[in-house]
Enzyme design. Structure first.
Site, PDB file in Angstrom:
ATOM      1  N   GLU A  29     -11.805 -76.623  43.182  1.00 35.16           N
ATOM      2  CA  GLU A  29     -11.399 -77.334  41.973  1.00 35.16           C
ATOM      3  C   GLU A  29     -11.554 -76.410  40.778  1.00 35.16           C
ATOM      4  O   GLU A  29     -12.641 -75.852  40.561  1.00 35.16           O
ATOM      5  CB  GLU A  29     -12.274 -78.588  41.814  1.00 35.16           C
ATOM      6  CG  GLU A  29     -12.069 -79.563  42.965  1.00 35.16           C
ATOM      7  CD  GLU A  29     -13.314 -80.416  43.257  1.00 35.16           C
ATOM      8  OE1 GLU A  29     -14.178 -80.544  42.380  1.00 35.16           O
ATOM      9  OE2 GLU A  29     -13.408 -80.941  44.394  1.00 35.16           O
TER      10      GLU A  29
ATOM     11  N   GLU B 226     -13.754 -82.370  48.332  1.00 36.11           N
ATOM     12  CA  GLU B 226     -14.752 -81.412  48.823  1.00 36.11           C
ATOM     13  C   GLU B 226     -14.724 -81.225  50.340  1.00 36.11           C
ATOM     14  O   GLU B 226     -14.861 -80.095  50.827  1.00 36.11           O
ATOM     15  CB  GLU B 226     -16.158 -81.833  48.385  1.00 36.11           C
ATOM     16  CG  GLU B 226     -16.438 -81.623  46.898  1.00 36.11           C
ATOM     17  CD  GLU B 226     -15.781 -82.669  46.007  1.00 36.11           C
ATOM     18  OE1 GLU B 226     -15.333 -83.718  46.525  1.00 36.11           O
ATOM     19  OE2 GLU B 226     -15.708 -82.452  44.778  1.00 36.11           O
TER      20      GLU B 226
ATOM     21  N   GLN C 104     -17.620 -77.384  43.391  1.00 41.66           N
ATOM     22  CA  GLN C 104     -17.837 -77.169  41.953  1.00 41.66           C
ATOM     23  C   GLN C 104     -19.309 -77.261  41.535  1.00 41.66           C
ATOM     24  O   GLN C 104     -19.797 -76.423  40.795  1.00 41.66           O
ATOM     25  CB  GLN C 104     -16.989 -78.151  41.159  1.00 41.66           C
ATOM     26  CG  GLN C 104     -16.806 -77.752  39.720  1.00 41.66           C
ATOM     27  CD  GLN C 104     -15.590 -78.429  39.110  1.00 41.66           C
ATOM     28  OE1 GLN C 104     -15.644 -79.617  38.788  1.00 41.66           O
ATOM     29  NE2 GLN C 104     -14.517 -77.693  38.937  1.00 41.66           N
TER      30      GLN C 104
ATOM     31  N   ASP D 288     -24.314 -80.879  43.590  1.00 42.30           N
ATOM     32  CA  ASP D 288     -24.424 -82.322  43.828  1.00 42.30           C
ATOM     33  C   ASP D 288     -23.241 -82.867  44.621  1.00 42.30           C
ATOM     34  O   ASP D 288     -23.346 -83.908  45.255  1.00 42.30           O
ATOM     35  CB  ASP D 288     -24.514 -83.065  42.485  1.00 42.30           C
ATOM     36  CG  ASP D 288     -25.703 -82.570  41.668  1.00 42.30           C
ATOM     37  OD1 ASP D 288     -26.717 -83.251  41.630  1.00 42.30           O
ATOM     38  OD2 ASP D 288     -25.594 -81.461  41.090  1.00 42.30           O
ATOM     39  N   TYR D 289     -22.110 -82.180  44.575  1.00 41.72           N
ATOM     40  CA  TYR D 289     -20.907 -82.678  45.266  1.00 41.72           C
ATOM     41  C   TYR D 289     -20.797 -82.148  46.685  1.00 41.72           C
ATOM     42  O   TYR D 289     -19.857 -82.482  47.408  1.00 41.72           O
ATOM     43  CB  TYR D 289     -19.648 -82.352  44.455  1.00 41.72           C
ATOM     44  CG  TYR D 289     -19.776 -82.773  43.012  1.00 41.72           C
ATOM     45  CD1 TYR D 289     -20.454 -83.955  42.699  1.00 41.72           C
ATOM     46  CD2 TYR D 289     -19.269 -82.013  41.971  1.00 41.72           C
ATOM     47  CE1 TYR D 289     -20.624 -84.356  41.391  1.00 41.72           C
ATOM     48  CE2 TYR D 289     -19.429 -82.410  40.655  1.00 41.72           C
ATOM     49  CZ  TYR D 289     -20.112 -83.578  40.364  1.00 41.72           C
ATOM     50  OH  TYR D 289     -20.278 -83.962  39.073  1.00 41.72           O
TER      51      TYR D 289
ATOM     52  N   HIS E 255     -25.608 -83.257  37.771  1.00 42.89           N
ATOM     53  CA  HIS E 255     -25.355 -81.835  37.523  1.00 42.89           C
ATOM     54  C   HIS E 255     -26.660 -81.064  37.457  1.00 42.89           C
ATOM     55  O   HIS E 255     -26.760 -80.033  36.807  1.00 42.89           O
ATOM     56  CB  HIS E 255     -24.580 -81.629  36.218  1.00 42.89           C
ATOM     57  CG  HIS E 255     -23.246 -82.308  36.239  1.00 42.89           C
ATOM     58  ND1 HIS E 255     -23.089 -83.637  35.932  1.00 42.89           N
ATOM     59  CD2 HIS E 255     -22.015 -81.856  36.551  1.00 42.89           C
ATOM     60  CE1 HIS E 255     -21.817 -83.980  36.048  1.00 42.89           C
ATOM     61  NE2 HIS E 255     -21.153 -82.910  36.423  1.00 42.89           N
TER      62      HIS E 255
END
Ligand SMILES: Cc1ncc(C[n+]2csc(CCOP(=O)(O)OP(=O)(O)O)c2C)c(N)n1
Ligand SMILES: [Mg+2]
Length: 810
Positions: free
Chosen positions: A501, A532, A554, A557-558, A599
């Site tokens: 991304e 993801e 990115q 956390d993702y 984040h």
């Protein structure tokens, strides 16, 4: 014995064939289908009689797979699920001997090349890593990426396999990689059950392939059930191709070609596959083939019976629409064969399948019998001199009474004999111990080896090249160090690609790739949708096909959104094929503290626990990160690199060999020497620990700060443990929850490195709070370890040890 099964692949166009040739092809197809059915029937019986542990088979799905095999060519790829045995037999990527060997968990790559007995039956794979660790030529072979049991879990990888063809066709710089592609002509075939299309991974993959326009051919085997749950409770309108109609490409749009065909209609299936795959291969358009009206003659698996949940009417319908029954009927009606000829073919096929089954069973049995004999003789010898002779003889007679004994029985008998004679000094003991030791070695190879492929190209074998600095080395933003590193590597190796991304046009949200898309093209550095799981899958598929992907998530956390692909697929790949497949994908992400609940994550606990089989790199700054990328981009194992989110604008000196120097994996560094306490930390907390060290120095406390740099592998030279020889005190600081990453490190140091014996005080961990960090500076201060927290944690440990020298702070 019938003649060896001829591959069912090859053009099928009745108009171009003589009737005799046409007949031969159809009869050969039917034989493959029938043999496959026999394998399913016998396989189930083998489980129900206790010879194998579990069985799931492809009965009821045979005819469509014969048709699919006709469209499959050398160089093509399959990523599918456990129903595909007929396709595997028809293409020659597997055979009946291997099928039964896997059913019996035969731990030998010669017998079960797909998994060496590690996977349940019908989990297929071809071996594309040679014994010496090099890549096999993939354009000369038909290829099958290793199956996993999670339904739908293979979809993201399918996208990558197909996307590789696009890159090979469109990026002319890749022409030199001749062993992986011929002009990107390869189609990636996917299969999935109707029920599993409800999974998010299916929809994510489906959309991404429509956007990317890649040669991906998804077949949905629709038998109207997912175990007991009927289509009504699975799929809107009970019809997956109906609801996917919006993906149909139209004039001037991207999208799919969508086909729907019945699973018992041999001719329609052959025609559909030929048409669909032609479009897919030629025009790089993804296609969907929805195969309906399939059946499950034996129900879902050996775990239950479908009579429990299917109506009498449904069961009767399934009997009538059994694809092989229908094919047989059509063959007789069309004068392709007579009933008598078919009876004869079937009788011969039954005999042949039985022979294959016996061969596998006896082959494994013979190996085990040798071990049983060896251990029994050794125990009997022991019994001659032992005062526990009767007990030992009992062990031998119990062993000989085991029905269908396994290696476990032989090995356990040997261990039990040692326990029984624990207090005796017997001459024969050493021979038994030697036998156990040598079997342990073999069994460890059979059952525990190849978490990583461990070839000469392993990152652990990459020569260490130190960073070099000119006298006037520029002090620049950390992100610019990475940018220079990537630039140099993209220049050096044309097979490297990066995507994620915002990675393309703007060069990622922190500009590590800034300017590189315009320099190296959008085929090499590209933007993706917010997806993801399929970003990682895209990486896995590309890496399997010889490219060097950097798949970017990115924010750390993702990573959770791709965990299934990382854990189930990538991390287990080498292990589940016993080194037959590899996918050296680098997953790049950024994490640790910055701002807010999503984040600031540093969830190393879940990463460490779910990703054994992937190297985990936690560089403290961008220079170390660059050195790790340089190592990983020259080696062949998968890795996750977590950059420090708050480090991109911190100044670092630019090494003159920024694209060449390497940081070795598993090598801890002492960042500051000290004699009072060893403090181990990684990533963003290291900077805080180093600042705290200055404060502590003022208080007369000298801490030794160690950075393990990578968590898998962890400090292979025992730097942490050795440091304890000097300090005898241990504090671990990270910003995961308590019991997360720090607990892992504690186990490594105390147990693996033997640090326990060097401590003179209780070891401590300092981690973040159990909730996620709230937004804002105050939220961070009261949730994550701060300089004050580190100083106090160290001081309090010193105070505990020597309160008079270090009085209570407060
Ligand atoms: C992610 C995941 N969830 C659940 C399961 C358990 N499971 C195994 S097979 C199956 C049904 C699959 O049905 P379908 O996709 O229609 O394929 P079929 O077996 O009918 O060919 C389920 C729920 C699994 N293996 N993986
Ligand atoms: Mg189903």
């Amino acid at each position: 014995m019938p003649e060896t099964v001829t591959s069912a692949t090859g053009k099928f166009n009745a108009a171009e064939l003589s009737f005799d040739d046409f007949k031969k092809i159809v009869i050969n197809d039917y034989r493959i289908g029938f043999e496959s059915r026999q394998a399913s029937l016998i396989g189930r019986r083998e489980v129900l009689t206790g010879k194998a542990k579990f069985g799931i088979f492809g009965d009821g799905k045979e005819v469509a797979q014969l048709a699919m095999a006709k469209a499959f060519r050398a160089g093509d790829w399959r990523a599918g699920y456990y129903r595909d045995q007929t396709f595997m037999f028809a293409t020659g990527m597997s055979n009946l001997n291997e099928f039964f060997a896997q059913l019996y968990a035969y731990p030998d790559i010669e017998k079960d090349p797909a998994s060496a007995g590690r996977q349940m039956n019908c989990h297929f794979a071809t071996r594309y890593v040679n014994a010496d660790g090099t890549w096999a030529n993939q354009v000369e072979t038909m290829n099958c990426a290793a199956d996993i049991s999670t339904t739908g879990g293979h979809m993201p990888r399918l996208l990558g396999l197909a996307y590789a063809s696009k890159l090979y066709r469109q990026n002319t710089e890749l022409e030199y990689l001749k062993q992986f592609s011929v002009n990107g002509n390869e189609v990636a075939f996917g299969t999935i059950g109707n029920g599993s299309t409800s999974e998010g991974l299916f929809f994510e993959t489906f959309n991404a392939a429509g956007v990317l326009q890649v040669p991906m051919a998804i077949s949905i085997w629709d038998d109207a059930y997912a175990i007991s749950v009927p289509a009504k409770l699975q799929t809107t309108k009970e019809d997956i191709s109906e609801i996917l109609k919006g993906f149909q490409r139209e004039n001037g749009t991207n999208g799919y070609e969508i086909f729907k065909v019945r699973g018992w209609d041999y001719v329609a299936l052959c025609e559909t596959y030929e048409r669909a795959i032609d479009i897919c291969r030629r025009d790089h358009v993804p296609v969907l083939i929805h195969v309906t009206e399939m059946t499950q003659p034996q129900g879902h698996s050996t775990s239950g019976s479908h009579e429990r949940y299917k109506s009498k009417e449904r069961l009767a319908w399934e009997n009538e629409h059994d694809c092989l029954v229908q094919m047989r009927k059509w063959m007789i009606e069309s004068a392709i064969s007579t009933g008598e000829e078919m009876d004869e073919l079937e009788a011969t096929a039954k005999k042949y399948v039985r022979e294959c089954q016996r061969e596998a069973w006896n082959g494994l049995g013979d190996e085990i019998r040798v071990e049983l004999k060896q251990v029994s003789e050794l125990i009997e010898q022991l019994a001659e001199d032992s005062e526990n002779g009767d007990k030992l003889k009992e062990i031998v007679s119990e062993l000989s009474a085991v029905v269908d004994p396994g290696r476990r029985d032989a090995f356990a008998a040997g261990r039990k004999a040692l326990r029984v004679t624990v207090k005796e000094k017997l001459i024969g003991k050493q021979a038994l111990i030697n036998w156990l030791n040598s079997e342990t070695q073999k069994n460890s190879e059979r059952f525990n080896s190849k978490l990583f492929t461990g070839t000469l190209q392993s990152p652990l074998n990459i020569p260490v090249i130190k960073a070099e600095y000119d006298e006037d080395a520029r002090l620049i933003d950390g992100r610019e160090i990475l940018n220079a590193c990537f630039d140099s590597n993209f220049e050096r190796d044309k097979s490297i690609v990066a995507f994620g991304e915002d990675v393309g046009a703007i060069g990622d949200v922190n500009q590590g790739f800034a300017g590189l898309q315009s320099k190296y093209s959008d085929l090499r550095i590209s933007d993706t949708g917010i997806r993801e799981a399929t970003i990682v899958g895209q990486g896995v598929g590309l890496a399997m096909r010889g490219l060097r992907p950097i798949a970017e998530i990115q924010y750390l956390d993702y990573l959770l959104y791709s965990i299934t692909v990382l854990s189930d697929d990538l991390a287990s790949l080498s292990y589940r094929t016993r080194g037959g497949q590899k996918a050296p994908v680098i997953v790049r992400t950024r994490g640790h503290r910055l701002e807010g609940i999503w984040h600031s994550g540093s969830p190393l606990g879940f990463i460490l626990n779910s990703m054994r089989g992937i190297h985990i790199c936690v560089p403290r700054d961008m220079t170390q990160a660059a050195g790790m990328y340089n190592t990983l981009l020259r080696s062949d194992e998968p890795a996750l690199v977590i950059e420090c989110l708050n480090g991109y604008r911190l100044k670092e000196r630019l090494p003159s060999n920024v694209g060449e120097f390497t940081v070795p994996l598993g090598k801890a560094e002492i960042l500051r020497e000290g004699s009072d306490m060893t403090v181990v930390s990684y990533g963003s907390t290291l900077r805080i620990v180093l600042e705290a060290a200055e404060e502590l120095e003022k208080m007369g406390i000298h801490i030794e700060v160690v950075d393990p740099q990578t968590l898998h592998p962890f400090d292979t030279d025992n730097v942490c443990g050795n440091s304890l020889k000097k300090t005898s005190k241990l504090l671990i600081v990270d910003e995961d929850v308590t019991g997360g990453g720090s607990a892992y490190i504690l186990q490594k140091i105390l147990e693996t490195q033997g640090g326990y014996y060097l401590l003179d005080a209780q070891p401590k961990t300092l981690s973040a709070k159990e909730h996620r960090p709230p937004y804002g500076t105050d939220g961070d201060y009261f949730s994550k370890p701060s300089l004050d927290d580190v100083v106090e944690a160290v001081y309090n440990m010193m105070n505990e040890a020597n309160p008079s020298k270090y009085p209570d702070l407060y």
